[in-house]
Scaffold this motif. Sequence first.
Motif, PDB file in Angstrom:
ATOM      1  N   LEU A   1       5.503  -0.320  -4.542  1.00 17.19           N
ATOM      2  CA  LEU A   1       6.588  -0.928  -3.767  1.00 17.19           C
ATOM      3  C   LEU A   1       7.629  -1.544  -4.688  1.00 17.19           C
ATOM      4  O   LEU A   1       8.837  -1.430  -4.447  1.00 17.19           O
ATOM      5  CB  LEU A   1       6.026  -1.980  -2.807  1.00 17.19           C
ATOM      6  CG  LEU A   1       5.135  -1.464  -1.677  1.00 17.19           C
ATOM      7  CD1 LEU A   1       4.654  -2.629  -0.823  1.00 17.19           C
ATOM      8  CD2 LEU A   1       5.862  -0.424  -0.818  1.00 17.19           C
ATOM      9  N   ALA A   2       7.181  -2.184  -5.760  1.00 16.71           N
ATOM     10  CA  ALA A   2       8.130  -2.766  -6.719  1.00 16.71           C
ATOM     11  C   ALA A   2       8.997  -1.683  -7.358  1.00 16.71           C
ATOM     12  O   ALA A   2      10.190  -1.904  -7.627  1.00 16.71           O
ATOM     13  CB  ALA A   2       7.375  -3.545  -7.791  1.00 16.71           C
ATOM     14  N   SER A   3       8.428  -0.510  -7.592  1.00 18.82           N
ATOM     15  CA  SER A   3       9.180   0.572  -8.235  1.00 18.82           C
ATOM     16  C   SER A   3      10.293   1.112  -7.345  1.00 18.82           C
ATOM     17  O   SER A   3      11.198   1.804  -7.834  1.00 18.82           O
ATOM     18  CB  SER A   3       8.238   1.713  -8.625  1.00 18.82           C
ATOM     19  OG  SER A   3       7.855   2.489  -7.488  1.00 18.82           O
ATOM     20  N   LEU A   4      10.248   0.803  -6.056  1.00 21.49           N
ATOM     21  CA  LEU A   4      11.237   1.322  -5.114  1.00 21.49           C
ATOM     22  C   LEU A   4      12.435   0.398  -4.948  1.00 21.49           C
ATOM     23  O   LEU A   4      13.350   0.710  -4.191  1.00 21.49           O
ATOM     24  CB  LEU A   4      10.582   1.556  -3.747  1.00 21.49           C
ATOM     25  CG  LEU A   4       9.387   2.516  -3.720  1.00 21.49           C
ATOM     26  CD1 LEU A   4       8.846   2.630  -2.297  1.00 21.49           C
ATOM     27  CD2 LEU A   4       9.778   3.889  -4.251  1.00 21.49           C
ATOM     28  N   VAL A   5      12.448  -0.732  -5.667  1.00 17.22           N
ATOM     29  CA  VAL A   5      13.526  -1.717  -5.556  1.00 17.22           C
ATOM     30  C   VAL A   5      14.575  -1.458  -6.630  1.00 17.22           C
ATOM     31  O   VAL A   5      14.249  -1.316  -7.815  1.00 17.22           O
ATOM     32  CB  VAL A   5      12.962  -3.147  -5.705  1.00 17.22           C
ATOM     33  CG1 VAL A   5      14.079  -4.182  -5.574  1.00 17.22           C
ATOM     34  CG2 VAL A   5      11.876  -3.412  -4.675  1.00 17.22           C
ATOM     35  N   ARG A   6      15.826  -1.410  -6.222  1.00 18.87           N
ATOM     36  CA  ARG A   6      16.916  -1.201  -7.184  1.00 18.87           C
ATOM     37  C   ARG A   6      17.090  -2.425  -8.076  1.00 18.87           C
ATOM     38  O   ARG A   6      16.612  -3.525  -7.763  1.00 18.87           O
ATOM     39  CB  ARG A   6      18.222  -0.923  -6.446  1.00 18.87           C
ATOM     40  CG  ARG A   6      18.765  -2.127  -5.683  1.00 18.87           C
ATOM     41  CD  ARG A   6      20.228  -1.946  -5.308  1.00 18.87           C
ATOM     42  NE  ARG A   6      20.729  -3.062  -4.525  1.00 18.87           N
ATOM     43  CZ  ARG A   6      21.135  -4.226  -5.025  1.00 18.87           C
ATOM     44  NH1 ARG A   6      21.048  -4.458  -6.336  1.00 18.87           N
ATOM     45  NH2 ARG A   6      21.607  -5.184  -4.231  1.00 18.87           N
ATOM     46  N   LEU A   7      17.812  -2.250  -9.199  1.00 18.86           N
ATOM     47  CA  LEU A   7      18.132  -3.362 -10.088  1.00 18.86           C
ATOM     48  C   LEU A   7      18.933  -4.412  -9.308  1.00 18.86           C
ATOM     49  O   LEU A   7      19.929  -4.090  -8.657  1.00 18.86           O
ATOM     50  CB  LEU A   7      18.948  -2.874 -11.280  1.00 18.86           C
ATOM     51  CG  LEU A   7      19.247  -3.912 -12.373  1.00 18.86           C
ATOM     52  CD1 LEU A   7      17.949  -4.370 -13.038  1.00 18.86           C
ATOM     53  CD2 LEU A   7      20.200  -3.326 -13.417  1.00 18.86           C
ATOM     54  N   GLY A   8      18.474  -5.640  -9.329  1.00 13.73           N
ATOM     55  CA  GLY A   8      19.120  -6.706  -8.584  1.00 13.73           C
ATOM     56  C   GLY A   8      18.610  -6.844  -7.162  1.00 13.73           C
ATOM     57  O   GLY A   8      18.963  -7.796  -6.469  1.00 13.73           O
TER      58      GLY A   8
END
Length: 222
Positions: A154-161
């Motif tokens: 799930l963390a890997s699916l979050v964009r920068l910022g």
Amino acid sequence: MSHTTGAGREAFTATEARTYWDRRHAESDDLASGGNISMSRAENAMFYAVRTARLLEVLGTQSDPASPLRVLDAGCGQGHFSRAIASFGHRVDGIDTSEVAVAGCRAAAGPLESYAVSALQDWSPSHLYDVVVSIDVLYHLMDDREWEASVRHLASLVRLGGRIGLVDHQADADRAWSHYQKTRAASRYRAVLEECGMTVERFVRNDFRDDPAGMHVAVRVA
């Protein structure tokens, strides 16, 4: 692999958990199926209202029709929070392992909503998200390896910022409450999220009666 919980019962395997939740979504109303089964419908309605307000603390109160936030509701159940997110003007993907729940979500979906059957660690979208939330799901993953793999994915699916909000307890130790509920220490969430390039900002408590749960909120910085 199963293990014995503090209550003396064998913890659900992943397959048993999926069967349980599919049956619960089929047999319970739209609030009790993902809410607190010890509460009345009216009490669950209040509980959902409080948690929706807490969700806004993660999403923020801005809405731009020309550029809606992309949000993932990971473990959406019957879609209560997904529909709320869409009503705020955001584009939301809801995923759940329950085919019953997802079928109901699709039948009632609006233009900003999309639903799919998927485990948290298996979801493979074509885009990153501004916000990923997983509400009352991770502490129902009894296997520690599945829990950690799900948090990392799930963390890997979050964009920068972008931000992630994961609901659990804010405790100092893991605890198995029953055959289908196991909470993890806040330090474990922090360690995994920081390894994934995120900074944990705060813990947003539900603050509903004596409910100890809340949302670990982190932002991607790398």
